[in-house]
Design an enzyme around this catalytic site. Structure first.
Site, mmCIF file in Angstrom:
data_model
loop_
_atom_site.group_PDB
_atom_site.id
_atom_site.type_symbol
_atom_site.label_atom_id
_atom_site.label_comp_id
_atom_site.label_asym_id
_atom_site.label_seq_id
_atom_site.Cartn_x
_atom_site.Cartn_y
_atom_site.Cartn_z
ATOM 1 N N SER A 22 24.878 21.624 11.665
ATOM 2 C CA SER A 22 25.612 22.526 10.785
ATOM 3 C C SER A 22 25.746 23.847 11.531
ATOM 4 C CB SER A 22 24.836 22.709 9.483
ATOM 5 O OG SER A 22 25.421 23.709 8.694
ATOM 6 N N GLU A 42 32.809 19.804 2.104
ATOM 7 C CA GLU A 42 31.595 19.935 1.304
ATOM 8 C C GLU A 42 31.683 21.132 0.371
ATOM 9 O OE1 GLU A 42 28.108 19.787 3.786
ATOM 10 O OE2 GLU A 42 26.785 20.569 2.235
HETATM 11 O O1 OSB Z 1 24.974 24.239 2.398
HETATM 12 O O2 OSB Z 1 24.028 22.880 3.687
HETATM 13 C C1 OSB Z 1 24.134 24.028 3.250
HETATM 14 C C2 OSB Z 1 21.687 26.307 5.099
HETATM 15 C C3 OSB Z 1 21.348 27.190 4.102
HETATM 16 C C4 OSB Z 1 21.936 27.062 2.871
HETATM 17 C C5 OSB Z 1 22.867 26.038 2.634
HETATM 18 C C6 OSB Z 1 23.192 25.137 3.628
HETATM 19 C C7 OSB Z 1 22.612 25.299 4.890
HETATM 20 C C8 OSB Z 1 22.931 24.470 6.031
HETATM 21 C C9 OSB Z 1 21.847 24.340 7.069
HETATM 22 O O3 OSB Z 1 24.012 23.965 6.216
HETATM 23 C C10 OSB Z 1 21.697 22.982 7.612
HETATM 24 C C11 OSB Z 1 20.463 22.871 8.463
HETATM 25 O O4 OSB Z 1 19.332 23.062 7.957
HETATM 26 O O5 OSB Z 1 20.620 22.594 9.654
HETATM 27 MG MG MG Z 2 26.109 22.501 1.930
#
Ligand code: OSB
Ligand code: MG
Length: 373
Positions: free
Chosen positions: A138, A217
Protein backbone atom coordinates in the site's frame (compact mmCIF):
# COMPACT_ATOMS: atom_id res chain seq x y z
CA UNK A 1 -7.91 -22.38 28.74
CA UNK A 2 -6.83 -21.35 32.27
CA UNK A 3 -7.62 -17.89 33.60
CA UNK A 4 -5.61 -14.87 32.61
CA UNK A 5 -3.63 -13.80 35.68
CA UNK A 6 -2.90 -10.26 34.58
CA UNK A 7 -3.13 -7.79 31.75
CA UNK A 8 -0.17 -5.58 30.92
CA UNK A 9 -0.67 -2.60 28.62
CA UNK A 10 2.25 -0.78 27.12
CA UNK A 11 2.33 2.20 24.81
CA UNK A 12 5.37 2.26 22.59
CA UNK A 13 6.44 4.87 20.05
CA UNK A 14 8.00 3.70 16.81
CA UNK A 15 8.90 5.95 13.89
CA UNK A 16 7.96 4.86 10.38
CA UNK A 17 10.82 4.90 7.89
CA UNK A 18 8.85 7.49 6.01
CA UNK A 19 5.58 9.31 6.66
CA UNK A 20 2.51 7.48 5.35
CA UNK A 21 -0.17 9.74 3.89
CA UNK A 22 -3.77 8.75 3.18
CA UNK A 23 -6.75 10.91 2.19
CA UNK A 24 -7.54 11.90 5.77
CA UNK A 25 -4.11 12.46 7.27
CA UNK A 26 -0.48 11.53 7.66
CA UNK A 27 1.27 9.17 10.09
CA UNK A 28 4.92 9.52 10.99
CA UNK A 29 5.46 8.39 14.55
CA UNK A 30 3.30 5.37 15.37
CA UNK A 31 2.06 5.24 18.93
CA UNK A 32 1.21 1.56 19.40
CA UNK A 33 -0.62 -0.02 22.29
CA UNK A 34 0.66 -3.51 23.09
CA UNK A 35 -1.47 -5.95 25.08
CA UNK A 36 0.15 -8.77 27.02
CA UNK A 37 -2.05 -11.34 28.79
CA UNK A 38 -0.13 -13.40 31.30
CA UNK A 39 -1.38 -16.90 32.06
CA UNK A 40 -0.64 -18.79 35.25
CA UNK A 41 1.95 -21.05 33.67
CA UNK A 42 4.40 -18.35 32.59
CA UNK A 43 3.00 -18.13 29.07
CA UNK A 44 1.93 -14.78 27.63
CA UNK A 45 -0.40 -13.89 24.79
CA UNK A 46 0.36 -10.74 22.81
CA UNK A 47 -1.45 -8.46 20.40
CA UNK A 48 -1.40 -4.81 19.37
CA UNK A 49 -4.14 -2.24 19.06
CA UNK A 50 -4.27 -0.72 15.57
CA UNK A 51 -6.04 2.52 16.52
CA UNK A 52 -4.16 5.57 15.31
CA UNK A 53 -3.24 8.73 17.11
CA UNK A 54 -6.07 10.73 15.55
CA UNK A 55 -9.58 9.54 14.63
CA UNK A 56 -8.99 9.92 10.88
CA UNK A 57 -9.52 6.28 9.85
CA UNK A 58 -12.22 5.41 12.38
CA UNK A 59 -13.53 7.08 15.52
CA UNK A 60 -11.12 5.20 17.76
CA UNK A 61 -7.69 6.42 18.81
CA UNK A 62 -4.94 4.93 20.89
CA UNK A 63 -6.13 7.06 23.81
CA UNK A 64 -9.76 5.93 23.58
CA UNK A 65 -8.49 2.35 23.31
CA UNK A 66 -6.34 2.76 26.42
CA UNK A 67 -9.43 4.04 28.26
CA UNK A 68 -11.72 1.28 26.94
CA UNK A 69 -9.29 -1.50 27.77
CA UNK A 70 -8.42 -0.29 31.26
CA UNK A 71 -12.00 0.67 32.19
CA UNK A 72 -14.08 -2.09 30.64
CA UNK A 73 -12.44 -4.77 28.56
CA UNK A 74 -9.60 -5.86 30.85
CA UNK A 75 -11.75 -5.84 34.02
CA UNK A 76 -14.27 -8.12 32.28
CA UNK A 77 -11.47 -10.44 31.23
CA UNK A 78 -10.06 -10.53 34.75
CA UNK A 79 -13.27 -11.09 36.72
CA UNK A 80 -14.65 -14.15 34.92
CA UNK A 81 -13.24 -17.36 33.48
CA UNK A 82 -13.05 -17.42 29.67
CA UNK A 83 -12.39 -20.95 28.43
CA UNK A 84 -12.56 -19.78 24.80
CA UNK A 85 -11.71 -16.53 23.05
CA UNK A 86 -14.97 -16.90 21.11
CA UNK A 87 -16.94 -16.78 24.39
CA UNK A 88 -15.14 -13.64 25.45
CA UNK A 89 -15.91 -12.13 22.04
CA UNK A 90 -19.62 -12.98 22.28
CA UNK A 91 -19.86 -11.38 25.71
CA UNK A 92 -17.85 -8.25 25.01
CA UNK A 93 -19.80 -7.65 21.81
CA UNK A 94 -23.03 -7.33 23.79
CA UNK A 95 -21.57 -5.65 26.86
CA UNK A 96 -19.74 -2.77 25.15
CA UNK A 97 -20.73 -0.91 22.01
CA UNK A 98 -18.13 0.25 19.53
CA UNK A 99 -14.47 0.33 20.65
CA UNK A 100 -13.78 -2.56 18.28
CA UNK A 101 -10.06 -1.93 17.99
CA UNK A 102 -9.74 -1.89 21.78
CA UNK A 103 -11.74 -5.11 22.10
CA UNK A 104 -9.81 -6.72 19.25
CA UNK A 105 -6.44 -6.11 20.90
CA UNK A 106 -7.51 -8.07 23.98
CA UNK A 107 -9.41 -10.74 22.07
CA UNK A 108 -6.48 -11.36 19.72
CA UNK A 109 -4.03 -11.64 22.62
CA UNK A 110 -6.40 -14.22 24.10
CA UNK A 111 -6.22 -16.22 20.85
CA UNK A 112 -2.42 -16.11 20.99
CA UNK A 113 -2.48 -17.30 24.59
CA UNK A 114 -4.93 -20.10 23.72
CA UNK A 115 -2.79 -21.28 20.82
CA UNK A 116 0.31 -21.34 23.03
CA UNK A 117 -1.63 -23.19 25.70
CA UNK A 118 -2.56 -25.86 23.15
CA UNK A 119 0.98 -25.81 21.76
CA UNK A 120 -0.28 -25.02 18.29
CA UNK A 121 0.10 -22.12 15.90
CA UNK A 122 -2.48 -19.35 15.82
CA UNK A 123 -2.96 -20.00 12.10
CA UNK A 124 -3.86 -23.62 12.79
CA UNK A 125 -6.14 -22.74 15.70
CA UNK A 126 -8.01 -20.29 13.47
CA UNK A 127 -8.39 -22.96 10.80
CA UNK A 128 -5.86 -21.66 8.29
CA UNK A 129 -3.96 -23.95 5.97
CA UNK A 130 -1.81 -21.82 3.68
CA UNK A 131 1.93 -22.17 4.33
CA UNK A 132 2.56 -18.67 3.00
CA UNK A 133 0.50 -15.61 2.17
CA UNK A 134 0.81 -13.31 -0.81
CA UNK A 135 2.04 -9.83 -0.16
CA UNK A 136 0.80 -6.56 -1.58
CA UNK A 137 2.03 -3.05 -0.93
CA UNK A 138 0.00 0.00 0.00
CA UNK A 139 1.79 3.10 -1.24
CA UNK A 140 0.97 6.33 0.56
CA UNK A 141 0.14 9.53 -1.31
CA UNK A 142 3.14 11.12 -2.99
CA UNK A 143 3.98 14.73 -3.82
CA UNK A 144 3.56 14.26 -7.58
CA UNK A 145 2.76 11.59 -10.18
CA UNK A 146 6.43 11.01 -11.06
CA UNK A 147 7.33 10.21 -7.47
CA UNK A 148 4.42 7.77 -7.32
CA UNK A 149 5.47 6.13 -10.57
CA UNK A 150 8.98 5.63 -9.16
CA UNK A 151 7.49 3.95 -6.07
CA UNK A 152 5.31 1.69 -8.17
CA UNK A 153 8.25 0.64 -10.34
CA UNK A 154 10.35 -0.15 -7.29
CA UNK A 155 7.54 -2.19 -5.72
CA UNK A 156 7.20 -4.18 -8.94
CA UNK A 157 10.91 -4.97 -8.87
CA UNK A 158 10.71 -5.99 -5.21
CA UNK A 159 8.25 -8.70 -6.13
CA UNK A 160 5.01 -7.55 -4.55
CA UNK A 161 1.97 -9.41 -5.89
CA UNK A 162 -0.36 -6.41 -5.90
CA UNK A 163 0.15 -2.68 -5.75
CA UNK A 164 -2.30 -0.27 -4.19
CA UNK A 165 -2.02 3.47 -4.29
CA UNK A 166 -3.81 5.97 -2.09
CA UNK A 167 -5.99 8.60 -3.71
CA UNK A 168 -8.25 11.48 -2.78
CA UNK A 169 -10.27 13.98 -4.82
CA UNK A 170 -7.87 16.19 -6.75
CA UNK A 171 -4.97 13.78 -6.29
CA UNK A 172 -6.23 10.89 -8.35
CA UNK A 173 -6.35 10.63 -12.15
CA UNK A 174 -2.89 12.00 -12.98
CA UNK A 175 -1.39 9.91 -10.18
CA UNK A 176 -3.15 6.68 -11.10
CA UNK A 177 -2.38 7.14 -14.80
CA UNK A 178 1.31 7.55 -13.93
CA UNK A 179 1.14 4.41 -11.77
CA UNK A 180 -0.69 2.53 -14.52
CA UNK A 181 1.92 3.47 -17.09
CA UNK A 182 4.77 1.83 -15.18
CA UNK A 183 2.90 -1.03 -13.48
CA UNK A 184 3.54 -4.34 -15.27
CA UNK A 185 0.31 -5.45 -16.98
CA UNK A 186 0.18 -8.75 -15.07
CA UNK A 187 0.60 -7.08 -11.68
CA UNK A 188 -2.78 -6.09 -10.17
CA UNK A 189 -3.03 -2.36 -9.43
CA UNK A 190 -5.71 -0.92 -7.17
CA UNK A 191 -6.59 2.34 -5.46
CA UNK A 192 -7.77 3.15 -1.94
CA UNK A 193 -9.77 6.34 -1.38
CA UNK A 194 -10.27 5.94 2.39
CA UNK A 195 -13.82 7.23 2.23
CA UNK A 196 -12.93 10.58 0.64
CA UNK A 197 -15.27 10.66 -2.39
CA UNK A 198 -18.97 11.38 -2.90
CA UNK A 199 -21.38 11.14 -5.80
CA UNK A 200 -20.23 14.60 -6.89
CA UNK A 201 -17.05 12.86 -8.04
CA UNK A 202 -18.81 10.45 -10.36
CA UNK A 203 -17.00 11.75 -13.45
CA UNK A 204 -13.62 11.10 -11.88
CA UNK A 205 -14.69 7.69 -10.65
CA UNK A 206 -15.87 6.82 -14.17
CA UNK A 207 -12.47 7.75 -15.53
CA UNK A 208 -10.73 5.67 -12.90
CA UNK A 209 -13.01 2.85 -14.00
CA UNK A 210 -11.30 2.84 -17.39
CA UNK A 211 -7.79 2.28 -16.02
CA UNK A 212 -8.04 -1.48 -15.61
CA UNK A 213 -7.80 -1.42 -11.82
CA UNK A 214 -8.23 -4.62 -9.82
CA UNK A 215 -10.46 -2.76 -7.36
CA UNK A 216 -11.43 0.63 -5.98
CA UNK A 217 -11.29 0.48 -2.20
CA UNK A 218 -13.74 2.39 -0.01
CA UNK A 219 -14.56 5.36 -2.23
CA UNK A 220 -17.46 6.55 -0.04
CA UNK A 221 -18.06 6.99 3.68
CA UNK A 222 -18.13 4.15 6.14
CA UNK A 223 -21.93 4.34 6.58
CA UNK A 224 -22.60 4.63 2.86
CA UNK A 225 -23.59 1.12 1.76
CA UNK A 226 -26.54 2.40 -0.27
CA UNK A 227 -24.44 4.88 -2.25
CA UNK A 228 -21.70 2.29 -2.74
CA UNK A 229 -24.37 0.09 -4.32
CA UNK A 230 -25.41 2.90 -6.66
CA UNK A 231 -21.78 3.46 -7.57
CA UNK A 232 -21.07 -0.25 -8.13
CA UNK A 233 -23.90 -0.28 -10.68
CA UNK A 234 -22.16 2.57 -12.55
CA UNK A 235 -18.71 0.95 -12.59
CA UNK A 236 -17.17 -2.16 -14.06
CA UNK A 237 -14.28 -2.14 -11.59
CA UNK A 238 -14.93 -4.12 -8.40
CA UNK A 239 -15.55 -2.01 -5.33
CA UNK A 240 -13.78 -3.29 -2.23
CA UNK A 241 -15.12 -2.27 1.16
CA UNK A 242 -12.77 -1.62 4.07
CA UNK A 243 -14.10 0.93 6.62
CA UNK A 244 -17.75 -0.07 5.90
CA UNK A 245 -17.41 -3.69 6.99
CA UNK A 246 -17.40 -3.84 10.77
CA UNK A 247 -19.34 -7.08 11.32
CA UNK A 248 -20.95 -10.09 9.67
CA UNK A 249 -24.20 -8.12 9.51
CA UNK A 250 -22.52 -5.47 7.34
CA UNK A 251 -21.38 -8.25 5.00
CA UNK A 252 -24.99 -9.35 4.66
CA UNK A 253 -26.09 -5.77 4.01
CA UNK A 254 -23.34 -5.43 1.40
CA UNK A 255 -24.52 -8.60 -0.34
CA UNK A 256 -28.21 -7.65 -0.15
CA UNK A 257 -27.54 -4.20 -1.60
CA UNK A 258 -24.70 -5.24 -3.96
CA UNK A 259 -22.50 -2.49 -2.50
CA UNK A 260 -19.27 -4.13 -3.61
CA UNK A 261 -17.63 -7.38 -4.65
CA UNK A 262 -14.51 -7.68 -2.46
CA UNK A 263 -13.86 -7.27 1.28
CA UNK A 264 -10.74 -6.09 3.06
CA UNK A 265 -10.69 -7.72 6.52
CA UNK A 266 -8.71 -6.05 9.28
CA UNK A 267 -9.13 -7.89 12.56
CA UNK A 268 -8.73 -4.66 14.53
CA UNK A 269 -11.52 -2.94 12.63
CA UNK A 270 -14.07 -5.73 13.23
CA UNK A 271 -13.29 -6.53 16.88
CA UNK A 272 -10.86 -9.43 16.56
CA UNK A 273 -10.26 -12.87 15.13
CA UNK A 274 -13.66 -14.36 15.99
CA UNK A 275 -15.53 -11.78 13.93
CA UNK A 276 -12.87 -11.79 11.20
CA UNK A 277 -13.32 -15.51 10.76
CA UNK A 278 -17.09 -15.17 10.71
CA UNK A 279 -16.82 -12.46 8.05
CA UNK A 280 -14.40 -14.64 6.10
CA UNK A 281 -16.83 -17.58 6.20
CA UNK A 282 -19.90 -15.52 5.29
CA UNK A 283 -18.05 -13.86 2.43
CA UNK A 284 -16.92 -17.28 1.16
CA UNK A 285 -20.53 -18.49 1.22
CA UNK A 286 -21.40 -15.55 -1.04
CA UNK A 287 -18.35 -16.08 -3.31
CA UNK A 288 -16.85 -12.79 -2.20
CA UNK A 289 -13.05 -12.93 -2.07
CA UNK A 290 -11.38 -11.30 0.92
CA UNK A 291 -7.89 -10.05 1.65
CA UNK A 292 -6.17 -8.97 4.82
CA UNK A 293 -5.73 -5.23 5.25
CA UNK A 294 -3.00 -3.56 7.25
CA UNK A 295 -2.80 -0.69 9.72
CA UNK A 296 0.96 -0.09 9.69
CA UNK A 297 1.39 -2.79 12.32
CA UNK A 298 4.54 -3.80 14.13
CA UNK A 299 5.69 -7.39 13.79
CA UNK A 300 3.18 -8.46 16.44
CA UNK A 301 0.08 -7.25 14.63
CA UNK A 302 1.56 -8.50 11.38
CA UNK A 303 1.86 -12.00 12.88
CA UNK A 304 -1.84 -11.92 13.74
CA UNK A 305 -2.70 -10.73 10.24
CA UNK A 306 -0.55 -13.38 8.59
CA UNK A 307 -2.17 -16.14 10.68
CA UNK A 308 -5.63 -14.88 9.74
CA UNK A 309 -4.68 -14.56 6.08
CA UNK A 310 -3.82 -18.27 6.01
CA UNK A 311 -7.57 -19.04 5.87
CA UNK A 312 -8.70 -20.31 2.48
CA UNK A 313 -10.89 -17.42 1.29
CA UNK A 314 -8.06 -14.90 1.70
CA UNK A 315 -7.51 -15.39 -1.99
CA UNK A 316 -6.15 -11.94 -2.87
CA UNK A 317 -2.76 -10.51 -1.75
CA UNK A 318 -2.97 -8.60 1.55
CA UNK A 319 -1.40 -5.37 2.82
CA UNK A 320 1.15 -7.53 4.60
CA UNK A 321 4.49 -6.04 3.69
CA UNK A 322 7.80 -7.08 5.31
CA UNK A 323 9.12 -5.25 8.39
CA UNK A 324 11.68 -3.23 6.43
CA UNK A 325 8.89 -1.53 4.49
CA UNK A 326 7.81 0.19 7.72
CA UNK A 327 10.58 0.15 10.34
CA UNK A 328 14.34 0.51 10.64
CA UNK A 329 14.06 -2.05 13.41
CA UNK A 330 10.95 -4.11 14.18
CA UNK A 331 10.01 -5.31 17.67
CA UNK A 332 10.01 -8.99 16.64
CA UNK A 333 12.93 -11.29 15.89
CA UNK A 334 13.66 -12.13 13.21
CA UNK A 335 11.92 -9.32 11.28
CA UNK A 336 9.30 -10.23 8.69
CA UNK A 337 10.89 -10.80 5.30
CA UNK A 338 9.36 -11.37 1.89
CA UNK A 339 10.32 -14.24 -0.37
CA UNK A 340 8.96 -14.42 -3.88
CA UNK A 341 6.27 -11.93 -2.92
CA UNK A 342 5.10 -13.93 0.09
CA UNK A 343 5.39 -13.98 3.88
CA UNK A 344 5.68 -17.38 5.49
CA UNK A 345 3.04 -18.40 8.02
CA UNK A 346 4.86 -19.30 11.27
CA UNK A 347 4.44 -22.84 12.56
CA UNK A 348 5.60 -22.22 16.13
CA UNK A 349 3.18 -21.85 19.03
CA UNK A 350 0.82 -18.85 19.03
CA UNK A 351 1.71 -15.98 16.73
CA UNK A 352 5.04 -17.75 16.23
CA UNK A 353 7.39 -14.78 16.44
CA UNK A 354 9.87 -13.90 19.19
CA UNK A 355 9.61 -10.47 20.80
CA UNK A 356 12.58 -8.16 21.21
CA UNK A 357 11.79 -7.42 24.86
CA UNK A 358 14.76 -5.12 25.44
CA UNK A 359 13.83 -2.99 22.46
CA UNK A 360 10.18 -2.93 23.53
CA UNK A 361 11.29 -1.70 26.98
CA UNK A 362 13.37 1.04 25.35
CA UNK A 363 10.39 2.20 23.32
CA UNK A 364 7.84 2.10 26.14
CA UNK A 365 6.22 5.42 26.99
CA UNK A 366 3.72 4.26 29.61
CA UNK A 367 2.57 0.98 31.07
CA UNK A 368 -0.11 -0.35 33.39
CA UNK A 369 -0.54 -3.79 34.95
CA UNK A 370 -3.96 -5.06 36.01
CA UNK A 371 -4.19 -8.18 38.15
CA UNK A 372 -7.01 -10.66 38.63
CA UNK A 373 -9.02 -9.54 41.63
O1 OSB B 1 -7.09 1.95 4.42
O2 OSB B 1 -5.87 0.25 4.30
C1 OSB B 1 -6.07 1.38 4.74
C2 OSB B 1 -3.05 2.46 6.83
C3 OSB B 1 -3.66 3.22 7.80
C4 OSB B 1 -5.02 3.41 7.74
C5 OSB B 1 -5.77 2.82 6.71
C6 OSB B 1 -5.16 2.03 5.75
C7 OSB B 1 -3.77 1.88 5.80
C8 OSB B 1 -3.01 1.15 4.81
C9 OSB B 1 -1.72 0.56 5.29
O3 OSB B 1 -3.32 1.07 3.65
C10 OSB B 1 -1.45 -0.80 4.78
C11 OSB B 1 -0.27 -1.41 5.47
O4 OSB B 1 -0.30 -1.62 6.71
O5 OSB B 1 0.71 -1.70 4.78
MG1 MG C 1 -8.28 0.79 3.09
Amino acid sequence: MPDVACVVLREIALRLREPFRIASGVTDLRRVLLVELRGHDGESGWAECVAGESPNYSAETIDTAWLAITQWVAPLLLTQPWPLATQFDAHVRVAFKGHRMAKAAVEMALWDLAARHHDTSLARLLGGNRPRVETGISIGMQANPDDLAARVQLAGREGYRRIKVKIRPGEDLAFVEAARAVCPPDLPLSVDANASYSFDDLDTLRRLDRLGLRMIEQPFGEDDLVRHARLQRELETDICLDESITSVERVEDMVALASGRIINIKPGRVGGHTESRAIHDRAAAHHIPVWCGGMLETGIGRAHNVALASLHNFSLPGDLSPSARYWDRDIVLPPWTMREGCLEVPEGPGIGVALDHDFIDDLTQRTITMDRA
